[in-house]
Design a protein around this motif. Structure first.
Motif, short mmCIF file in Angstrom:
data_model
loop_
_atom_site.label_atom_id
_atom_site.label_comp_id
_atom_site.label_asym_id
_atom_site.label_seq_id
_atom_site.Cartn_x
_atom_site.Cartn_y
_atom_site.Cartn_z
N ALA A 75 68.94 73.41 7.98
CA ALA A 75 69.68 73.97 6.84
C ALA A 75 70.92 74.72 7.31
O ALA A 75 72.00 74.60 6.72
N VAL A 76 70.79 75.50 8.38
CA VAL A 76 71.94 76.23 8.90
C VAL A 76 73.00 75.27 9.43
O VAL A 76 74.21 75.46 9.22
N SER A 77 72.55 74.21 10.11
CA SER A 77 73.52 73.23 10.64
C SER A 77 74.27 72.53 9.52
O SER A 77 75.47 72.26 9.64
N VAL A 78 73.59 72.24 8.42
CA VAL A 78 74.25 71.60 7.28
C VAL A 78 75.20 72.57 6.60
O VAL A 78 76.34 72.22 6.26
N ALA A 79 74.74 73.81 6.41
CA ALA A 79 75.56 74.80 5.72
C ALA A 79 76.85 75.11 6.47
O ALA A 79 77.87 75.43 5.85
N ILE A 142 80.74 65.87 13.03
CA ILE A 142 81.46 64.64 13.40
C ILE A 142 81.45 63.64 12.26
O ILE A 142 82.48 63.04 11.92
N SER A 143 80.30 63.41 11.64
CA SER A 143 80.22 62.42 10.56
C SER A 143 81.00 62.87 9.33
O SER A 143 81.64 62.05 8.67
N THR A 144 80.96 64.15 9.02
CA THR A 144 81.74 64.65 7.89
C THR A 144 83.23 64.49 8.16
O THR A 144 83.99 64.06 7.28
N LEU A 186 73.80 63.61 8.52
CA LEU A 186 72.62 64.44 8.25
C LEU A 186 71.35 63.79 8.76
O LEU A 186 70.44 64.47 9.25
N ARG A 187 71.27 62.46 8.67
CA ARG A 187 70.10 61.78 9.23
C ARG A 187 70.04 61.97 10.74
O ARG A 187 68.97 62.22 11.31
N LEU A 188 71.19 61.84 11.40
CA LEU A 188 71.22 62.06 12.84
C LEU A 188 70.88 63.51 13.18
O LEU A 188 70.18 63.78 14.17
N SER A 189 71.35 64.44 12.37
CA SER A 189 71.04 65.85 12.59
C SER A 189 69.55 66.11 12.44
O SER A 189 68.95 66.86 13.23
N LEU A 190 68.93 65.50 11.44
CA LEU A 190 67.50 65.71 11.22
C LEU A 190 66.69 65.14 12.38
O LEU A 190 65.72 65.76 12.85
N GLN A 191 67.06 63.96 12.87
CA GLN A 191 66.37 63.38 14.01
C GLN A 191 66.54 64.26 15.25
O GLN A 191 65.58 64.48 16.02
N THR A 240 62.86 62.12 6.98
CA THR A 240 63.99 61.20 6.90
C THR A 240 63.95 60.40 5.60
O THR A 240 64.99 60.13 4.99
N ALA A 241 62.74 60.01 5.17
CA ALA A 241 62.61 59.28 3.91
C ALA A 241 63.04 60.15 2.73
O ALA A 241 63.70 59.67 1.80
N LEU A 242 62.67 61.43 2.75
CA LEU A 242 63.10 62.33 1.68
C LEU A 242 64.61 62.49 1.67
O LEU A 242 65.24 62.53 0.60
N LEU A 243 65.20 62.57 2.85
CA LEU A 243 66.66 62.67 2.92
C LEU A 243 67.31 61.40 2.41
O LEU A 243 68.36 61.44 1.75
#
Length: 259
Positions: A75-79, A142-144, A186-191, A240-243
């Motif tokens: 969550a912090v990385s996304v924010a 990077i992806s954003t 975000l998928r890469l971040s979650l992994q 990952t499925a929820l994302l």
């Protein structure tokens, strides 16, 4: 029809692998139990982990602890990562100021920060959250950034011609148009969060799936090691499925907003 076929093929693959596992361990004895556990050993370890607990709590307690660390770090990385990527992608001055620092810090492996994280935050959960954040942060940025740069110029020009306010332009034009690339990051971040969690919990932990794996390795308990690995895999796949579900809904909304 397509989904059913994919599900059937996936289930068949898992069944074949399970059969080969049984034959190699219990059936034909090609692999000793000390090197790789048999299905019965893993089942007994799972019963112990969920029942009596291992080493100091039930597996559910360890799972909840690991989930909390991943959720906070992610969550912090996304924010922080998504807004920074939007800023760098849209503002050339911000990119010129931030990108050199980012390029220097990005190649440093997240695990290399563990000594500093422990020095700064001790052996508690804060250090582990910091390491997870450092692993999940770069993919989000990077992806954003790439998603913003891939926005078609006519979309930007049309918004500017209509005099769209800056905040509204970012929220209703820039972010929706870059949404597919943002969710890829975000998928890469979650992994990366799940991968780093296990390594972070191997040091100075008293709970969590990494702690379970560490203790099981010291106890020479292959069945419990596989139970811990399976728990990480299931949780990673489920999150990952929820994302992915959130992505499908968000991208549909973005397409409708920019149409």
């Amino acid at each position: 029809m397509r989904l059913s076929r994919r599900t059937f093929v996936g289930a068949t693959t898992l069944l074949v692998l399970a059969l080969l596992w049984y034959l190699a361990t219990s059936g034909l004895g090609l692999v000793s139990a000390g090197r790789f556990p048999a299905p019965g050993d893993v089942e007994a370890a799972a019963v112990q982990a969920f029942g009596r607990g291992y080493p100091d709590a039930t597996l559910l307690t360890h799972i909840l602890h690991s989930l909390k660390l991943v959720a906070v770090g992610f969550a912090v990385s996304v924010a922080l990562g998504v807004p920074l990527g939007l800023l760098m992608g849209w503002n050339r001055v911000a990119e010129a100021l931030i990108n050199p620092v980012f390029l220097v810090l990005r190649p440093i492996p997240p695990l290399a920060w563990i000594p500093l994280a422990i020095l700064w935050l001790g052996l508690g959960d804060g250090a582990k959250v910091m390491v997870i954040f450092l692993a999940a942060f770069p993919p989000a940025v990077i992806s954003t950034h790439a998603g913003v740069r891939a926005v078609p110029p006519p979309v930007v020009e049309a918004a500017q011609m209509l005099g769209t306010p800056r905040l509204r332009f970012v929220l209703e034009v820039l972010a929706p148009a870059a949404a597919p690339m943002i969710f890829t990051g975000l998928r890469l971040s979650l992994q990366a969060s799940w991968t780093t969690l296990v390594a972070a919990e191997l040091v100075g932990s008293l709970a969590g799936l990494g702690y379970v794996l560490n203790v099981a390795q010291q106890d020479l308990y292959p069945g419990m090691i596989l139970v811990g690995m399976a728990a990480v895999g299931v949780l990673g796949a489920g999150s990952t499925a929820l994302l992915g579900l959130a992505e499908r809904r968000a991208v549909v909304w973005a397409q409708g907003a920019t149409a």
